[in-house]
Design an enzyme around this catalytic site. Structure first.
Site, PDB file in Angstrom:
ATOM      1  N   ALA A  46      42.197  24.896  56.774  1.00 25.64           N
ATOM      2  CA  ALA A  46      42.792  23.594  57.094  1.00 25.64           C
ATOM      3  C   ALA A  46      44.310  23.671  57.030  1.00 25.64           C
ATOM      4  CB  ALA A  46      42.267  22.526  56.149  1.00 25.64           C
ATOM      5  N   GLU A  47      44.831  24.273  55.964  1.00 28.54           N
ATOM      6  CA  GLU A  47      46.281  24.460  55.826  1.00 28.54           C
ATOM      7  C   GLU A  47      46.601  25.805  55.179  1.00 28.54           C
ATOM      8  OE1 GLU A  47      45.994  20.066  56.285  1.00 28.54           O
ATOM      9  OE2 GLU A  47      45.276  21.220  54.566  1.00 28.54           O
ATOM     10  N   THR A  48      47.769  26.298  55.527  1.00 30.41           N
ATOM     11  CA  THR A  48      48.368  27.483  54.909  1.00 30.41           C
ATOM     12  C   THR A  48      49.788  27.093  54.508  1.00 30.41           C
ATOM     13  OG1 THR A  48      47.064  29.007  56.259  1.00 30.41           O
ATOM     14  CG2 THR A  48      49.082  29.879  55.270  1.00 30.41           C
TER      15      THR A  48
END
Length: 278
Positions: A46-48
């Site tokens: 979903a996010e980095t």
């Protein structure tokens, strides 16, 4: 390319691998926007996030937050996961028990109590009811009757969430949105649990597209929902929200309102530590 420290952590669940995963690249100085974006797409999470030196003496570190397609000024589970990863990599806060994160939305305070991390929710930049035509579109996309929607509100704090209230957690869990009708909207839905459940509310977060993507556990959405429901006296000053149930996760988000500040917290666990060549 050089070797950089790399972490993957699990956020918002008391059980490892049942919360929302986050990838963290430490020491990200020298990486271009394009390189960060390309790696965030490659992780397929979903996010980095990318840890950098702060640009202000008030912050302990600076972070940039990327989805697979774009950068976010703020997001909830990346804030808690990055704070954990920074602390776990021998980060030393300037103030004991408090971490100050610099991100696109400004400075965000994170407090630490054992395995539980909590962030002070940033102010909503758009906080108003949605118009009737959009409400009807959302009802159709969610597959519910218009009269089943109790209330709606814009809850923008980086991500452009639209909050939707239903009358029960069971109604929330039964949703199966239509991607053709949801379009590119980001919609968060909440409904109360009855007595005997370990959580007070059930939350689901839908990100429009084809197919509709559901986020396992969402800090930014829960921050907006908390502001809205506490202001509306739907929720008390302290409550627990469950999220991810419908897709096999066990997210638990702890909300505390103190002196007008919404604190959004949950457990964070380290899962992967190593190096990445970037």
């Amino acid at each position: 390319m050089i070797l950089r420290k790399y972490s993957e952590v699990d956020v918002f669940s008391p059980t490892a691998y049942r919360g929302n995963p986050l990838a963290v690249v430490h020491g990200a100085e020298g990486l271009s926007d394009a390189e960060m974006q390309r790696f965030a797409k490659w992780t397929n999470l979903a996010e980095t996030t990318f840890l950098l030196d702060p640009t202000t003496p008030d912050a302990d570190y600076r972070v940039r937050i990327f989805t697979a397609t774009h950068e976010l000024p703020f997001a909830g589970h990346p804030t808690l996961g990055t704070a954990f990863a920074w602390l776990n990599a021998s980060g030393v806060p300037k103030t004991d028990g408090k971490i100050v994160q610099e991100c696109g939305a400004g400075l965000v305070e994170v407090r630490v109590e054992g395995q539980r991390f909590a962030f002070a929710a940033p102010q909503l930049t758009r906080y108003e009811p949605i118009d009737e035509s959009l409400m009807e579109k959302i009802a159709h996309a969610l597959g519910v009757a218009r009269e089943d929607i109790i209330d709606t509100s814009w809850l923008v704090n980086g991500p452009e969430w639209i909050g939707v209230r239903l009358s029960s957690a069971q109604e929330v869990l039964a949703l199966n949105p239509d991607p053709a009708d949801l379009g590119l909207l980001t919609v968060g839905v909440v409904g109360p649990h009855g007595p005997g459940h370990d959580a007070d509310f059930e939350v689901r977060a839908f990100v429009g597209g084809d197919p509709v993507w559901e986020d396992p556990v969402t800090g930014s959405l829960n921050a907006g929902l908390a502001r809205w429901m506490i202001d509306s006296q739907i929720a008390g000053q302290h409550y627990i929200a469950a999220q991810g149930t419908a897709i096999g996760y066990e997210g638990r988000v702890h909300i505390d309102s103190e002196d007008g500040i919404i604190w959004v917290g949950g457990n964070v666990m380290g899962c992967v530590n190593g190096e990445v060549q970037l």
